[in-house]
Design a protein around this motif. Structure first.
Motif, short mmCIF file in Angstrom:
data_model
loop_
_atom_site.label_atom_id
_atom_site.label_comp_id
_atom_site.label_asym_id
_atom_site.label_seq_id
_atom_site.Cartn_x
_atom_site.Cartn_y
_atom_site.Cartn_z
N ASP A 98 -14.64 9.32 6.47
CA ASP A 98 -13.69 9.67 7.53
C ASP A 98 -12.30 9.67 6.92
N GLN A 99 -11.80 10.89 6.63
CA GLN A 99 -10.54 11.02 5.91
C GLN A 99 -9.35 10.52 6.74
N TYR A 100 -9.40 10.73 8.06
CA TYR A 100 -8.27 10.32 8.91
C TYR A 100 -8.11 8.81 8.89
N TYR A 101 -9.21 8.09 9.19
CA TYR A 101 -9.10 6.64 9.24
C TYR A 101 -8.87 6.06 7.84
N TYR A 102 -9.43 6.72 6.83
CA TYR A 102 -9.20 6.24 5.46
C TYR A 102 -7.70 6.29 5.12
N SER A 103 -7.07 7.44 5.42
CA SER A 103 -5.64 7.60 5.14
C SER A 103 -4.81 6.62 5.98
N LEU A 104 -5.19 6.49 7.25
CA LEU A 104 -4.46 5.59 8.14
C LEU A 104 -4.46 4.15 7.61
N PHE A 105 -5.65 3.67 7.20
CA PHE A 105 -5.74 2.28 6.77
C PHE A 105 -5.16 2.07 5.37
N VAL A 106 -5.19 3.10 4.51
CA VAL A 106 -4.53 2.99 3.21
C VAL A 106 -3.01 2.85 3.40
N ILE A 107 -2.45 3.68 4.34
CA ILE A 107 -1.01 3.59 4.63
C ILE A 107 -0.66 2.19 5.14
N ARG A 108 -1.53 1.69 6.03
CA ARG A 108 -1.27 0.35 6.60
C ARG A 108 -1.39 -0.73 5.53
N LYS A 109 -2.35 -0.57 4.63
CA LYS A 109 -2.48 -1.56 3.57
C LYS A 109 -1.27 -1.53 2.65
N ALA A 110 -0.75 -0.32 2.38
CA ALA A 110 0.44 -0.20 1.54
C ALA A 110 1.64 -0.88 2.20
N GLN A 111 1.78 -0.71 3.53
CA GLN A 111 2.85 -1.40 4.25
C GLN A 111 2.70 -2.91 4.12
N LEU A 112 1.47 -3.38 4.23
CA LEU A 112 1.20 -4.81 4.15
C LEU A 112 1.52 -5.35 2.75
N MET A 113 1.13 -4.58 1.74
CA MET A 113 1.41 -4.99 0.36
C MET A 113 2.92 -5.03 0.09
N ALA A 114 3.66 -4.11 0.71
CA ALA A 114 5.11 -4.09 0.54
C ALA A 114 5.74 -5.35 1.14
N ILE A 115 5.21 -5.76 2.30
CA ILE A 115 5.70 -7.00 2.91
C ILE A 115 5.42 -8.18 1.99
N GLY A 116 4.27 -8.16 1.29
CA GLY A 116 3.90 -9.23 0.38
C GLY A 116 4.60 -9.18 -0.95
N GLY A 117 5.46 -8.17 -1.16
CA GLY A 117 6.21 -8.08 -2.41
C GLY A 117 5.50 -7.31 -3.51
N LEU A 118 4.36 -6.70 -3.22
CA LEU A 118 3.62 -5.91 -4.22
C LEU A 118 4.08 -4.45 -4.13
#
Length: 555
Positions: A98-118
């Motif tokens: 599922d390309q839509y949900y895959y892209s959505l959750f990758v974007i969200r994970k990237a946001q989360l990693m940015a908050i964590g300083g990665l």
């Protein structure tokens, strides 16, 4: 001059209103922070409910949707849990292709990693997605995520070499993101404000968008907190400290209501209070401790490090304030001690004066009581005097009555003598000497005179001594009491002792007045004495009768 005065008055009024508004908002914030455990329990229930639904759900698409909801709950609440569920969501989306949900959750994970300083890892992760395959909404999320990664990276570097490069890159991604921003998006006004701040460098227009976002967003939402925080910074850049303070508190309040553990406004509020309000340091200390507790709960090492870097400065200011307070307290203690000594001296002086005053009051009270007693005695004497006056008036009336009786008797006897003289003259001229002698020797006239005299005597005496009969009977034995047949009349015994009471003690005088012989009077007196309780002192007792008039001694 009057205009300047009005401006000063208006400024003072605005300051007072602002101060009251600030205190009210801080009380709300304290209340929300105090009851945070209850709100966290409710949030845990919602998350638990979503997890239960996830375990029971068999439809993969629905599972992805539930993963999205769980991530939204954890995103700014708990870093580790958000990371776990976003990874699970990515794995499921890959399995389902599922390309839509895959892209959505990758974007969200990237946001989360940015908050964590990665930052580096977050950039590589999001750039693994082909942005051209994304729809409009995801493209906005994609470029917005890059904007945040580079913004955080720029703030982290905070130097002259890398900070401008990362900030420039962040602004470029924000410009691209705005192109894909739908005007119907609830966050439209907020991101337009961000655009005018960072890209167009137009803070006035940005403020309009921020204010619009504050008006339209729910007050317990993260978007409202972000808009208030941005608006606070906007006002501070314009040197409007009151508005900065207001919106910073509103942002912290919204974060607290929304249970945003990844927050920045509460830290900034604590720092601001430390900088500007030394009298409220304990308040700021509570806020910074709460911020540290939130960062530990969120479990983002970067946020913990950021707060830890702030703590030394805050603690230093706190120590300075404590030292200043201690010095002030010492001065206050010395001043209070001096005042206490003066107060003790004053109390001793007052106590002595009160003792003297109390003694004087007691003495005055005693004298007042004596005066009251004298007043009561005086009143009693006045009442007695009034009564005596009334009795004297009554006695005078009775004496006037006696005088009238005496005059009437005299007039009657004078008239009788005159008539007898005329009768004698007429009888002698008519040579009726025998008839005259018969008339004069007749007892008819003497009996009439006796009756008239005795009736007048009874009335006059009883008017003067109305209690004579009752008091006289008190001297006799109970079985020897004298009863009168009619009012204002007396018996022969009573008349005899009435004359004795008046001072006529000789039996011959009494006999002449009562038209009896002396022997008869003597017999009456002896007989009455034999009936007395105290025979020997009887006549003396009679002399003392009627000396009291209605309970008051006759003076």
């Amino acid at each position: 001059m009057s205009k300047a005065f009005l401006i000063i008055i208006f400024s003072l009024f605005s300051y007072c209103v602002s101060a009251q508004q600030k205190e009210g908002l801080l009380r709300q914030l304290d209340s929300v922070l105090t009851h945070r455990q209850q709100a966290m329990a409710e949030k845990e229930k919602r998350i638990s409910y979503l997890k239960t639904n996830l375990s029971r759900e068999h439809n993969s698409k629905t599972q992805l949707n539930i993963y999205s909801q769980i991530y939204d709950e954890y995103y700014v609440y708990q870093f580790d849990s958000a990371h776990v569920y976003v990874n699970r969501a990515i794995e499921l989306a890959q399995r389902l292709n599922d390309q839509y949900y895959y892209s959505l959750f990758v974007i969200r994970k990237a946001q989360l990693m940015a908050i964590g300083g990665l930052y580096f890892e977050a950039r590589n992760l999001i750039e693994s997605i082909n942005s051209k395959t994304l729809d409009e909404n995801l493209q906005f999320d994609y470029y917005l995520c890059l904007f945040r990664i580079y913004s955080y990276w720029s703030d982290y570097c905070n130097d002259k070499e890398y900070k401008p490069v990362y900030r420039c890159a962040a602004n470029g991604y924000l410009s691209t993101a705005i192109v894909h921003l739908n005007k119907n998006n609830e966050a439209y006004d907020y991101f337009m404000g961000e655009f005018y701040v960072y890209v167009n460098f137009d803070p006035k227009t940005a403020r309009k968008y921020y204010l619009s976002a504050v008006k339209t967003c729910p007050k317990n939402s993260r978007l409202y907190a972000m808009a208030c925080f941005a608006l606070a910074g906007n006002y501070r850049n314009d040197n409007d400290e009151q508005q900065y303070e207001k919106y910073l508190i509103l942002s912290a309040l919204s974060d607290a209501q929304n249970l945003t553990m990844e927050n920045f406004s509460l830290q900034m509020l604590a720092s601001y209070i430390f900088e500007t309000d030394e009298s409220n340091i304990e308040h700021a200390q509570n806020y910074i401790n709460q911020s540290l507790a939130d960062a530990k709960f969120y479990n983002s090492k970067l946020r913990i490090i950021e707060i830890s870097e702030r703590l030394p400065g805050i603690i230093s200011k706190y120590d300075e304030a404590v030292k200043s307070r201690n010095s002030l307290q010492k001065l206050v203690i010395i001043s209070v001690s001096i005042l206490l000594i003066i107060l003790l001296g004053a109390l001793v002086f007052i106590f002595k004066q009160n003792s003297k005053l109390t003694a004087r009051r007691k003495e005055l009270s005693k004298r007042n009581m004596q005066l009251s007693e004298l007043n009561e005695q005086q009143k009693m004497l006045n009442r007695q005097l009034n009564t005596l006056n009334e009795r004297l008036v009554d006695t005078n009336k009775k004496r006037e009555g006696l005088a009238k009786i005496y005059i009437d008797l005299c007039a009657k006897y004078i008239n009788r003598l005159k008539n007898q003289k005329t009768l004698v003259q007429r009888k002698i001229k008519a040579n009726q000497v025998n008839e005259l002698l018969t008339l004069i020797t007749s007892s008819k006239f003497s009996e009439e005179d006796a009756v008239t005299f005795l009736n007048r005597f009874d009335k006059a005496f009883l008017d003067l001594y109305p209690t004579f009969v009752e008091e006289f009977n008190s001297l006799l034995k109970p079985e020897e009491q004298i009863e009168v047949k009619a009012s204002n009349t007396m018996t022969t015994e009573l008349r005899i002792f009435a004359l004795i009471r008046l001072g006529v003690s000789e039996s011959s005088e009494i006999a002449d007045l009562l038209f009896y012989s002396p022997q008869t009077i003597y017999n009456y007196r002896s007989n009455t004495k034999n009936r007395a309780i105290d025979r020997d002192n009887f006549e003396n007792d009679v002399m003392n009768l009627c000396t009291v008039i209605r309970g008051i001694d006759v003076v």
